[in-house]
Scaffold this motif. Structure first.
Motif, short mmCIF file in Angstrom:
data_model
loop_
_atom_site.label_atom_id
_atom_site.label_comp_id
_atom_site.label_asym_id
_atom_site.label_seq_id
_atom_site.Cartn_x
_atom_site.Cartn_y
_atom_site.Cartn_z
N LYS A 1 57.43 34.47 16.64
CA LYS A 1 57.46 35.23 15.40
C LYS A 1 56.19 34.93 14.62
O LYS A 1 55.30 34.22 15.09
N LEU B 1 60.41 29.94 13.82
CA LEU B 1 59.24 30.68 14.29
C LEU B 1 59.34 31.05 15.76
O LEU B 1 58.47 31.75 16.28
N PHE C 1 53.87 33.03 12.86
CA PHE C 1 53.72 31.61 12.55
C PHE C 1 52.58 31.36 11.56
O PHE C 1 52.28 30.21 11.25
N ASN D 1 52.31 24.78 12.40
CA ASN D 1 53.40 25.57 12.98
C ASN D 1 53.18 25.80 14.46
O ASN D 1 54.10 25.63 15.28
#
Length: 608
Positions: free
Chosen positions: A361, A290, A363, A374
């Motif tokens: 990115k 992520l 998540f 996350n």
């Protein structure tokens, strides 16, 4: 006069901070439940029986060190079920289990259950029996997120409710509080656990952090103290101990061991380049993919126009390099219409600063609680990696707000986590946030205010001939088009239509396509003819000429969203926190009139 005796040595001094805090809170006799979270799958620094440094897995550290004085240490997780630290405790539990089977008509002595409901019933019975006998007990529940998962109350299963109630009863039970009893729940992410349990005042949350610089340096020295390890490492590595520790921020002991073992066991040479690659690979894997490192060879010199923004970012880069994080803003809001190079500008800043830059990115997850978990993992890594710059593209869509509806409150919780992280002044100039968006008006004020994204930079389409020439030259270098400016159509440089950098790149790419396809259509020489002449004609036909570019410009109809572009322009103008960063044509705008026009544009395009 008699000398004041020295205070006794702290027997817990060699423990990590979270373990010392656990012991301190336990001795108050007001709390017997602890949630240990964070870097829980790593090694824990400790000492062996001879007082020498050692590194143990968390489970072994709890059993052999922190709870070494307990009569019974029991472990439980859904996969392995109930396990005891020593054989005598296991036999004692079996005897108690036989009595339980006799009373309740069960057959657990033949096969132990693994589900929380029946396990907690057995453990509750056993704990009360042995505590009444004066035994000292510690219980460790690993992978606690599988026992009391984060979920909305209405979604709890009967099993989840039973486990939650049992743990809450144990936290308040006078017998357990009065006796020598400790319960430790272990989970990587606090956000993965039941919120009612976490919010209870009857348990304590203890975070296991990633090792700091001095801790990583101590581990490297310890690891290389083994027979022959130092000499072999010095032969195979270009990276000294201190440099290895300095360049592995964000990594744990297990990952450091992996790097060192690769050198010592596999004989792979360690250079600064290979270390950088391994670090990025390990951190991206640790963040579940992520986080993505932003790697670029570009610098701010590659950015066309935006002179004031570049000057500010160069000054910021210099402040970071000279060790002045205290003068840095907590974060940046970079806004402007589509195609102005917002993401590219931030990416080139990564090439200037000499510290890592990562990009968040997506998540978010469809599963309950996973999004928050996350993000918690990502924020923990960022704090350990500092100094680091963080780019969040399309920030208006990624970060949510306080009032988001229809997603069980996920967006509001994500917003809260990000807002809290952005306002932590301990990391001023050490975690630098870049929120990139074409619609800053859609972002919540709480993220844009001073103390979070403090500096607002607006980027706009080039408005002068000089800016357009500079932008076109950059795009020609990027696309490999070699054409003198005298041969460039005047419409590109001084026409009424405004071209963004993305428009210019699209135009030049289309011109290359036209030149290449026309070259392929050119007649070929007959076999045996003058091949050299024919080859020359094809090569010349494949180049972008003034005529080819003129034809493409005449034919080019860029996607037209005039109202949206005007809205994005004016939103960036209203957000910009520095008058000097605005183009001349925007500096004299009346803010009230501009605000009214923004509201009007939103109505025209059906936006909120």
């Amino acid at each position: 006069m008699a000398e004041t005796p020295a205070p006794p040595a702290d027997p817990l001094a060699h423990y990590p901070g979270w373990a010392r805090e656990l012991a301190r809170r336990y001795f108050t006799k007001t709390i017997n439940q602890f949630v240990v979270h964070g870097n829980v799958r790593d090694l824990v620094p400790s000492q062996d029986g001879r007082g020498e440094r050692a590194y143990l897995p968390l489970r072994q550290f709890l059993a052999d060190d922190l709870f070494a004085g307990r009569d019974v240490v029991v472990f439980y997780d859904r996969s392995d079920g109930i396990h005891f630290q020593d054989a005598e405790s296991r036999r004692d539990f079996s005897r108690a289990l036989s009595g339980y089977d006799t009373i309740f008509g069960t057959e657990y002595a033949k096969k132990l259950p693994k589900d929380p409901a029946r396990v907690f019933a057995l453990l509750d019975n056993y704990f009360r029996l042995r505590l009444a006998d004066g035994k000292r007990i510690a219980c460790v529940v690993d992978y606690a997120e599988t026992i009391i998962p984060m979920s909305e109350a209405a979604s709890y299963s009967t099993e989840d409710r039973g486990a939650l109630v049992t743990l809450q009863k144990w936290a308040n039970d006078p017998l357990l509080l009065r006796a020598d009893f400790t319960l430790v729940l272990v989970a990587e992410n606090l956000g993965d656990l039941s919120r009612p349990f976490i919010q209870s005042p009857y348990n304590a949350e203890l975070e296991v952090g990633l090792p700091a610089l001095d801790q990583r340096q101590a581990f490297v020295s310890w690891f290389l103290s083994a027979d022959g390890a130092r000499a072999r490492y010095d032969t195979l590595s270009d990276v000294p101990d201190l440099a290895l520790a300095q360049n592995t921020a964000g990594l744990g002991y297990v990952q450091l061991r992996s790097i060192l073992a690769d050198v010592l066991e596999n004989g792979r040479r360690l250079t600064f380049e290979t270390l950088s690659e391994k670090k990025k690979e390990l951190i991206e894997a640790e963040a579940y993919g992520l986080l993505e490192f932003v790697e670029t060879d570009y610098t701010l010199d590659m950015v066309a126009g935006h002179a004031e923004a570049k000057d500010h970012l160069r000054a910021a880069a210099e402040a970071i390099k000279t060790g002045r994080p205290d003068v840095m803003p907590m974060g940046y809001l970079v806004s402007g219409p589509v195609g102005t190079g917002k993401t590219f500008l931030v990416t080139t800043f990564a090439g200037e600063i000499g510290i890592p830059m990562v990009k968040l990115k997506n998540f978010r997850s469809q599963w309950q609680g996973v999004t928050e978990g996350n993000l918690e993992k990502i924020l923990t890594l960022l704090r350990a990696m500092n100094p680091v710059a963080v780019m969040i593209d399309e920030a208006d869509a990624a970060l949510g707000d306080r009032s988001s509806q229809g997603d069980s409150g996920v967006s509001s919780r994500v917003f809260g986590q990000i807002a809290q992280a952005m306002s932590d002044t301990r990391y001023r100039g050490r975690i630098i946030w870049f929120l990139v968006t074409a619609r800053p008006d859609l972002m919540p004020v709480d993220l844009k205010r001073q103390g979070r994204a403090e500096e607002h930079i607006g980027l706009f389409y080039p408005s002068t001939r000089e800016d357009r020439e500079e932008l076109l030259q950059v795009m020609m270098r990027k696309t490999g088009v070699d054409l003198p400016l005298d041969d460039v159509p005047e419409a590109l440089l001084d026409g009424e239509r405004t071209y963004s950098g993305a428009d210019m790149e699209a135009l030049l790419t289309r011109a290359k396509f036209r030149a290449a396809t026309h070259a392929l259509d050119a007649p070929r020489p007959a076999p045996g003819g003058d091949g050299a002449a024919g080859g020359g004609a094809v090569a010349e036909g494949g180049a972008v000429t003034a005529d080819v570019l003129q034809a493409v410009v005449d034919d080019f109809v860029p996607p037209s969203y005039p109202l949206q572009v005007e809205l994005q322009n004016l939103a960036a103008v209203l957000e910009c926190t520095s008058l000097s960063m605005l183009p001349e044509r925007f500096r004299a705008l009346d803010r009230e009139a501009t605000t009214r026009r923004v509201a009007e544009l939103k109505g025209l395009i059906g936006d909120r």
